[in-house]
Design an enzyme around this catalytic site. Sequence first.
Site, PDB file in Angstrom:
ATOM      1  N   SER A   1      44.576  13.501   9.767  1.00 45.45           N
ATOM      2  CA  SER A   1      44.700  12.720   8.531  1.00 45.45           C
ATOM      3  C   SER A   1      43.603  13.047   7.527  1.00 45.45           C
ATOM      4  O   SER A   1      43.263  12.225   6.678  1.00 45.45           O
ATOM      5  CB  SER A   1      44.690  11.205   8.833  1.00 45.45           C
ATOM      6  OG  SER A   1      45.876  10.824   9.477  1.00 45.45           O
TER       7      SER A   1
ATOM      8  N   SER B   1      54.930   9.559   4.740  1.00 50.11           N
ATOM      9  CA  SER B   1      54.738  10.760   5.556  1.00 50.11           C
ATOM     10  C   SER B   1      55.684  11.888   5.157  1.00 50.11           C
ATOM     11  O   SER B   1      56.751  11.670   4.574  1.00 50.11           O
ATOM     12  CB  SER B   1      54.915  10.437   7.036  1.00 50.11           C
ATOM     13  OG  SER B   1      53.829   9.667   7.519  1.00 50.11           O
TER      14      SER B   1
ATOM     15  N   GLU C   1      42.448   7.101  13.104  1.00 56.44           N
ATOM     16  CA  GLU C   1      43.784   7.067  12.514  1.00 56.44           C
ATOM     17  C   GLU C   1      44.628   5.903  13.025  1.00 56.44           C
ATOM     18  O   GLU C   1      45.849   5.925  12.894  1.00 56.44           O
ATOM     19  CB  GLU C   1      44.503   8.393  12.785  1.00 56.44           C
ATOM     20  CG  GLU C   1      43.829   9.591  12.159  1.00 56.44           C
ATOM     21  CD  GLU C   1      44.486  10.893  12.552  1.00 56.44           C
ATOM     22  OE1 GLU C   1      45.572  11.190  12.031  1.00 56.44           O
ATOM     23  OE2 GLU C   1      43.921  11.621  13.395  1.00 56.44           O
TER      24      GLU C   1
END
Length: 349
Positions: free
Chosen positions: A186, A317, A13
């Site tokens: 993720s 996000s 990530e």
Amino acid sequence: MKIVVLAGGLSPERNVSLSTGTMVTEALRALGHRAGLIDLYFGLETGGADEAFFDAPVSEAYKKISREAPDLDQVRRGRKGDSPSMFGPGVLELCWMADMVFLALHGTCGEDGRVQAAFDLMGIPYTGAGYLGSAIAMDKDLTKRMVADVVSTPGWKTVTYTAADIDRLVETARLPLVVKPVASGSSIGVSIAHTAEELRRSLTEGLALGGRTVLEEYIRGREIQVGILEDKALPSIEIIPKQGFYDYANKYQPGAALEVCPAEITPEEEARVRAAALRVYETLGLSVYSRADFILTEDGEPWFLEINTLPGMTPTSLLPQEAAAAGIDYNELCQRIVHASLEARKQGR
């Protein structure tokens, strides 16, 4: 304040982390802090740790996240020298110089409690949950074991396997199943197996991520996520991917998923999912902020999937969107995380 924003690292990530770090650095500077962004793994490959770091420019290119996770072998080859340390040159020295380290790290290199534990031993204040809660939350199997008595969570089995075990696992599986690495975020390595062939493929791909995998009962319903800030639940958000499920690509490519915040669910369902998120947060001993993932079924039951202790703060996000729905803009969100983290460190949380 002088703040080091720590991002990157040797994690699948890392690109998400660098995007988070860039956004956070810009926000902190807009708030009047002297903030500098550094990659945990590469550190200062030229020059030493000095005051100029806190005013150095940050690349806008970090904000964009590629559709594919990075090749970590290639990342390793890109670092000078052969040090086995996860901390690149000058990183710890800069953190010593700062009043606070804002952890913009995601995944197994930074979200799993190891960096937090090192900083606790060194007396360096940092943002987010402490080392123990971070370590537990990163392990999906351990998390589910701890919260199974306080929230509904899909049935699961955790397996450690090699290629020789795949046929047996496929033959004995009750499909459909969600296949996910024990310690990853993720949605990297996550897939939904409806058929034996899909499960075989998922398990084969999982070997590259260590071969320790959660096989979780597939629950059909709406994907609802709930952020928590300063021990209080934020408005929920519903994720509706335009195709497939909410995988790595759909999370970070603008327009790949419809995100509805607040989620269009009944007040009773909203209360139940927020209460469930807080129960998980409290059971794991978390602090400052997090984001919990649920499936909401037709009967209004929230089924807990996992919780993230350093949720993304990228342009796409979810936590910043939930905060905005509560009247908290991005800059204020960053400021509140800093202040709440300083208080949590004082209290030993």
